[in-house]
Design an enzyme around this catalytic site. Structure first.
Site, PDB file in Angstrom:
ATOM      1  N   THR A 109       4.095  -1.503  -0.421  1.00 49.75           N
ATOM      2  CA  THR A 109       5.617  -1.347  -1.105  1.00 49.75           C
ATOM      3  C   THR A 109       5.982  -0.409  -2.187  1.00 49.75           C
ATOM      4  OG1 THR A 109       5.547  -3.202   0.679  1.00 49.75           O
ATOM      5  CG2 THR A 109       7.684  -2.847  -0.922  1.00 49.75           C
ATOM      6  N   ASP A 131      -3.946 -11.039  -3.397  1.00 48.04           N
ATOM      7  CA  ASP A 131      -4.520 -10.255  -4.376  1.00 48.04           C
ATOM      8  C   ASP A 131      -4.684 -10.551  -5.097  1.00 48.04           C
ATOM      9  OD1 ASP A 131      -4.675  -8.489  -1.319  1.00 48.04           O
ATOM     10  OD2 ASP A 131      -5.092  -9.929  -1.163  1.00 48.04           O
TER      11      ASP A 131
END
Ligand code: F6P
Length: 334
Positions: A109, A131
């Site tokens: 993104t 993550d």
């Protein structure tokens, strides 16, 4: 001002809390109009856009997932089919007369948003991923919740491992980074923690288990990040469990935690991080700070230029103090 907001990439707990933080601040504090763009960047291509009002923001703080939907739309991929996608997206933004686009997402993104900024679109992004591998922010919301879920799972494995005198291998997510494995492995009392950033040797792992047995520790807990190296494309836990059983003769079982790490309500830490980042994003829009990603720097919320983030990964450093401390206590990192 009119702002559009979208959520893109893997979902995680805290996205809705972020949407709430952005929109409530925009509507109540700055008197802005807010439009929800559905299913990530694809919503700009499909013109799938609806106004968001205060009513739509009720009950979001502890709601998992994203009310806007998400996708892994790779707008700038160099495929013929995607050549005119960027122009289409910019056209939609212009037709909607949006003053700014708020993009909530991970590495992909940030990259797409940076490309849109290059095309003259006013963008502000908020880092989102379990993550914790987005460059330039000390943490992203979603990470604390994933670590909490994984830690609770590891806690549960101790009782069954000790009852059967087994080695239990648990695989956690994290893509190419070992952050979830490191933090949940240390919090959950893992005896062996394997992360993609550190090489491992099955012989060392086997010796650790045997040495533990000699001290009367009849079971071991092994926490592995999904991104560690294996052979023949085997999943991390399956490969490590097989290798341990072959190397030590110990009965070994594996658990792949998978998408449970991305589901359900965010922790209090993630709710407040999401709220703080969402509010800061809106403040940046009101003060014309575009082309930047909101970031956690120590205990402060700030922002950094998108071009510093795009295309980078934040990986675990071998000298991280959790690793140093773990080694001092006899935990094996491979
Ligand atoms: O980026 C979040 C994440 O859950 C990673 O940890 C994992 O490897 C990946 O997404 C899974 O991707 P998908 O949701 O497309 O299966």
């Amino acid at each position: 001002m009119k702002i559009g907001i979208l959520t893109s990439g893997g979902d995680c707990p805290g996205i809705n809390a972020t949407i709430r933080g952005v929109c409530k601040t925009a509507i109540n504090h700055y008197g802005m109009e807010v439009y929800g763009i559905h299913n990530g960047f694809r919503g700009l291509l499909d013109n799938d856009i609806t106004p968001l009002t205060d009513k739509d923001l009720t009950g979001l703080l502890n709601l998992g997932g994203t009310i806007l939907g998400t996708s892994r739309e790779k707008t700038f991929r160099k495929r013929a089919s995607s050549q005119n996608k960027p122009k289409l997206m910019v056209k939609t933004i212009q037709e909607m007369q949006l003053d700014c686009l708020v993009c909530i997402g991970g590495n992909g993104t940030q990259k797409t948003a940076a490309e849109l900024a290059q095309l003259g679109v006013n963008v502000v992004t908020i880092p989102k991923t379990i993550d914790n591998d987005v460059w330039g922010t000390d943490s992203s919301f979603g990470f604390d919740t994933a670590v909490t879920i994984a830690t609770e799972a590891i806690d549960r494995l101790h009782s069954t491992a000790s009852s059967h005198q087994r080695v239990m291998v648990i695989e956690v997510m994290g893509h190419k980074a070992g952050w979830i494995a490191l933090h949940s492995g240390m919090a959950g009392g893992g005896d062996i923690i394997l992360i993609p950033e550190l090489e491992y040797n099955i012989r060392n792992i086997g010796n650790t288990i045997i040495e533990r047995l000699k001290k009367g520790k009849t079971y071991s807990i092994v926490v592995v990040a999904e991104g560690i190296k294996t052979i023949d494309g085997k999943k991390a836990a399956e490969y490590i469990a097989q290798e341990i059983e072959y190397e030590t003769g110990f009965e070994t079982r594996e658990t792949v935690l998978g998408y449970i790490q991305r589901g359900g309500a965010p922790t209090a830490f993630d709710r407040n991080l999401a709220t703080r980042m969402g509010g800061h994003a809106t403040e940046m829009i009101a003060t014309g700070q575009f082309g930047r990603m909101v970031s956690l720097q120590g205990d402060k919320i700030g922002s950094i230029p998108l071009e510093e983030v795009a295309g980078k990964l934040k990986l675990v450093n071998e000298n991280h103090d959790l690793i140093i401390q773990g080694k001092r206590m006899g935990i094996c990192f491979g």
